[in-house]
Design an enzyme around this catalytic site. Sequence first.
Site, short mmCIF file in Angstrom:
data_model
loop_
_atom_site.label_atom_id
_atom_site.label_comp_id
_atom_site.label_asym_id
_atom_site.label_seq_id
_atom_site.Cartn_x
_atom_site.Cartn_y
_atom_site.Cartn_z
N ASN A 1 -3.08 3.09 -13.51
CA ASN A 1 -3.91 3.20 -12.25
C ASN A 1 -5.19 3.43 -12.36
OD1 ASN A 1 -4.33 4.31 -9.60
ND2 ASN A 1 -2.34 5.10 -9.50
N THR B 1 -8.11 -5.57 -7.78
CA THR B 1 -9.27 -5.66 -7.35
C THR B 1 -9.63 -7.17 -6.77
OG1 THR B 1 -10.12 -3.54 -8.22
CG2 THR B 1 -11.82 -5.24 -7.58
N CYS C 1 -2.25 8.85 -8.29
CA CYS C 1 -3.57 8.75 -7.55
C CYS C 1 -4.60 9.85 -7.88
CB CYS C 1 -3.32 8.48 -5.87
SG CYS C 1 -4.77 8.06 -5.33
N LYS D 1 4.42 4.59 -11.65
CA LYS D 1 3.04 4.22 -12.25
C LYS D 1 2.32 5.20 -12.69
CE LYS D 1 -0.85 1.54 -10.14
NZ LYS D 1 -1.38 0.75 -8.64
N LYS E 1 0.65 -1.07 -0.04
CA LYS E 1 0.01 -0.14 -0.13
C LYS E 1 0.81 1.28 -0.03
CE LYS E 1 -3.71 2.70 1.29
NZ LYS E 1 -4.33 2.95 0.03
N GLY E 2 0.35 2.26 -0.83
CA GLY E 2 1.33 3.39 -0.79
C GLY E 2 1.65 4.10 0.26
#
Lengths: 256, 305
Positions: free
Chosen positions: B194, B268, B132, B167, B47-48
């Site tokens: 993304n 997902t 993001c 990314k 996770k970022g």
Amino acid sequence: MHRHFKAKVVDNNFAAEAFKLITLSPVSEALVPLPGQFYMLESGRSTDPLLKRPFSVFRFNEGSLQFLYRIRGRGTTSIAGFNKGDLINVVGPLGKAYPEPDGRFMAVTGGVGIASLYSLLERNRGNSVLFYGARNAAELLYREEAEKLSAKAFFTTDDGSAGEQGLVTDKLSEFIKNEGKSMPVYACGPHPMLRKVAAIAKQNNLKCYVSLEEHMACGIGACLGCVVKAKSSVGDYGYKRVCKEGPVFDADEVLW
Amino acid sequence: MKAPNLAVDIAGLKLKNPVMTASGTFGYGEEYSDYFDLNALGAVVVKGLSVGPRTGNPTPRIVETPSGMLNAIGLQNIGVKTFIDEKLPFLRRFDTKVIANFFGDSIEEYVECARMLSDAEGVHALEMNISCPNKQEGWIVFGTDPMTMDKVITAARKATGLPLIVKLSPNVKDIGQMAKIAESAGADAVSAINTITGMVIDVRKRAPVLANKTGGLSGPAIRPVAVRMVWEVCRAVKIPVVGMGGIMNAEDALQFLIAGAKAVAVGTANFITPSAACDVVEGLKLFLETEGVSDINEIIGTVRA
């Protein structure tokens, strides 16, 4: 034993209009849940609906799990379509259970919140004072059974079609004033009801545990989608995961 | 028959197979170790991370959409220091590569983050999040403006000796062009895509469902867009590409590999099936065996287009 397993649908019948009870039988050995824990159930065969849906375990006994649910959105509509014999993917048991009551306790529930509290009543037969509210008589699901499991039970409905007309929280206040001063409170139901229950418990200095409901993507602590605003040791507040730090919280932790 | 080779090389980063987890869908790995052996993965992408912890966005943060979901978590994370102290020791126990996804609000924060992570034992590569979509209004979006993008990647490049994966955002006019900018600014690889910015409106409330108003769309709904964009990126740059977007199974992963991606990330799908990434590895193995292919590298970039 695995938390991720396939289960066979044994039954998926109406419990009332718009409510169903699904009974699952895991095909491999599964873990035994505690009252208040939940499972993620597959919501269908295709990618639409996509995500699994979280349900508190309603009842469990030798190899079968039962979930009581209201048919409301796309997920539950799809789940309501499962037939006897279908094999579905299940993840669970997940999350924190209700702390084991030490003697008498009060259980407060609104609507389908009984799904989460029922197994606690069952496990602590004769120790609960139950406050159970619903919109009408038909939605007081498992009323008789719940009453039998409790030392005392009060029912309320919005329309007066069963029990007293009014709010379950008013009944709770009244009871605490008269005789409930030393019992902890366990509650599951709509958020506004829980907020009220937490406030009543706080006023009366009673320990209070609430089971919260949130939309979830994963149910296992990864997506951070189901968080609730809670007290934090660092900063004014933090977000806690309903799936992992909950679904049962000490009402004092939650920022209502 | 000998077991097929699944190992790939991403800019010097040797992966035992081309399957990673997409950042933000796999926590810091711990949550999933109950469900399968993390050793099965090519890499875990965490996770970022930002220099300090972040509380993230208000709720609701997620909503399901047809064959997908929107999320606006808002980069909630524990911060680099806590990650290194409390989460990395767990990941070091596994024989799988750890890729630390990181972000910042300023070029300085990106640099600081990259430095701190590069010094940590057990971080094998960095994935830079410049894309993001869930930042609040007024924040600089590094990944959609060519000039800022070039600056921030150049600065991060100087701050780390680890393989640097950038990314890419799909919310741009020409993703191939953006990939070229990343390449020339010193990225060792790029990952794409993304999430795609989306919105769901509650018609009774006449208000967006998400507290953040908009969120990032992921899941099978975006897969064809992702495959097309990854194919474009692969044609635009020489550096390796990590492909992702709605991968649910090995067949989906193969689309990205055939389009030219050297590795793929499962996102997902981890939410729906906790063992999804591991299942993709198994599925790839089976595909190579049935097709009589001895090495996954023989598949990569073989699209007839």
